[in-house]
Scaffold this motif. Sequence first.
Motif, PDB file in Angstrom:
ATOM      1  N   ILE A  55       0.833  -1.203   0.000  1.00  0.00           N
ATOM      2  CA  ILE A  55       0.000   0.000   0.000  1.00  0.00           C
ATOM      3  C   ILE A  55       0.869   1.255   0.000  1.00  0.00           C
ATOM      4  O   ILE A  55       0.596   2.228  -0.710  1.00  0.00           O
ATOM      5  CB  ILE A  55      -0.950  -0.007   1.212  1.00  0.00           C
ATOM      6  N   THR A  56       1.938   1.230   0.785  1.00  0.00           N
ATOM      7  CA  THR A  56       2.850   2.376   0.841  1.00  0.00           C
ATOM      8  C   THR A  56       3.511   2.618  -0.519  1.00  0.00           C
ATOM      9  O   THR A  56       3.632   3.760  -0.982  1.00  0.00           O
ATOM     10  CB  THR A  56       3.932   2.150   1.905  1.00  0.00           C
ATOM     11  N   ALA A  57       3.927   1.545  -1.166  1.00  0.00           N
ATOM     12  CA  ALA A  57       4.620   1.658  -2.457  1.00  0.00           C
ATOM     13  C   ALA A  57       3.660   1.915  -3.616  1.00  0.00           C
ATOM     14  O   ALA A  57       4.064   2.481  -4.646  1.00  0.00           O
ATOM     15  CB  ALA A  57       5.418   0.381  -2.726  1.00  0.00           C
ATOM     16  N   ASN A  58       2.392   1.509  -3.456  1.00  0.00           N
ATOM     17  CA  ASN A  58       1.406   1.638  -4.542  1.00  0.00           C
ATOM     18  C   ASN A  58       0.097   2.194  -3.978  1.00  0.00           C
ATOM     19  O   ASN A  58      -0.910   1.477  -3.922  1.00  0.00           O
ATOM     20  CB  ASN A  58       1.158   0.280  -5.206  1.00  0.00           C
ATOM     21  N   PRO A  59       0.071   3.458  -3.565  1.00  0.00           N
ATOM     22  CA  PRO A  59      -1.105   4.016  -2.893  1.00  0.00           C
ATOM     23  C   PRO A  59      -2.351   4.099  -3.778  1.00  0.00           C
ATOM     24  O   PRO A  59      -3.453   4.250  -3.259  1.00  0.00           O
ATOM     25  CB  PRO A  59      -0.640   5.412  -2.459  1.00  0.00           C
ATOM     26  N   GLU A  60      -2.175   4.006  -5.082  1.00  0.00           N
ATOM     27  CA  GLU A  60      -3.320   4.051  -6.001  1.00  0.00           C
ATOM     28  C   GLU A  60      -3.493   2.713  -6.724  1.00  0.00           C
ATOM     29  O   GLU A  60      -4.041   2.656  -7.825  1.00  0.00           O
ATOM     30  CB  GLU A  60      -3.146   5.183  -6.999  1.00  0.00           C
ATOM     31  N   LEU A  61      -3.069   1.643  -6.095  1.00  0.00           N
ATOM     32  CA  LEU A  61      -3.143   0.314  -6.706  1.00  0.00           C
ATOM     33  C   LEU A  61      -4.574  -0.028  -7.117  1.00  0.00           C
ATOM     34  O   LEU A  61      -5.516   0.114  -6.338  1.00  0.00           O
ATOM     35  CB  LEU A  61      -2.646  -0.736  -5.716  1.00  0.00           C
TER      36      LEU A  61
END
Length: 222
Positions: A55-61
Amino acid sequence: MTAYALEHNTDNLPSAAATALSPVVFSQIYKPEHNIAIWQRNLAEQLQSEVAESITANPELSINAVINQNSIVADIDKALEKLPQAKELKADLAQLVDMFCYLFELKRTGLRLRVLERAMCPRFHVDKVPCRLVSTYYGSGSQWLQNAGLDRTKLGAGHQGLSDEESGLMTANAKIHSLNVGDVALLKGETWQDNEGKGLVHRSPALAAGEKRLLVTLDFIA
């Protein structure tokens, strides 16, 4: 798929729900009196850590993919190529897809994995699908209501601009049930055979400012 034994069944949930500490509970969705089956589980620490990092690395996943029953692992690896470090998450998703396809004899399923910062479906509603798998890996879980005492005419436009709590959809003392993080639920929809007018009434939870949620859903594909 591995065979499971029923470990636990709680008595304090409404008759519309079947719940257990084992995924064997999923078979209960075939009973007409059940419109939700919940596998209660705790996520392993490594999986929780991977989810938080993802989630931190891909907040708009936002992932939408078709997963074939005969190539589950490969299809999930491809769908989650932006998450190379998430081995436990991929393995868990593969297990869920395997069980979902096995239970409903599906050759493929539609997978959605999304990071959410607001309620995706903030009002109570029913899904016009046969059955949907829902699980929250991070953040608040989905909310649902038992069938008893609902005025379904207040769903959709029937609420006339009033909130779910004010519209008359449910009685004043109705309990709003919530899934916990890690729980895996099968939600019976309106197009399940002979289930019209009895699909599970549910909604997304309201999220506080800055709160995030990682939600996965699995759906039938014709």
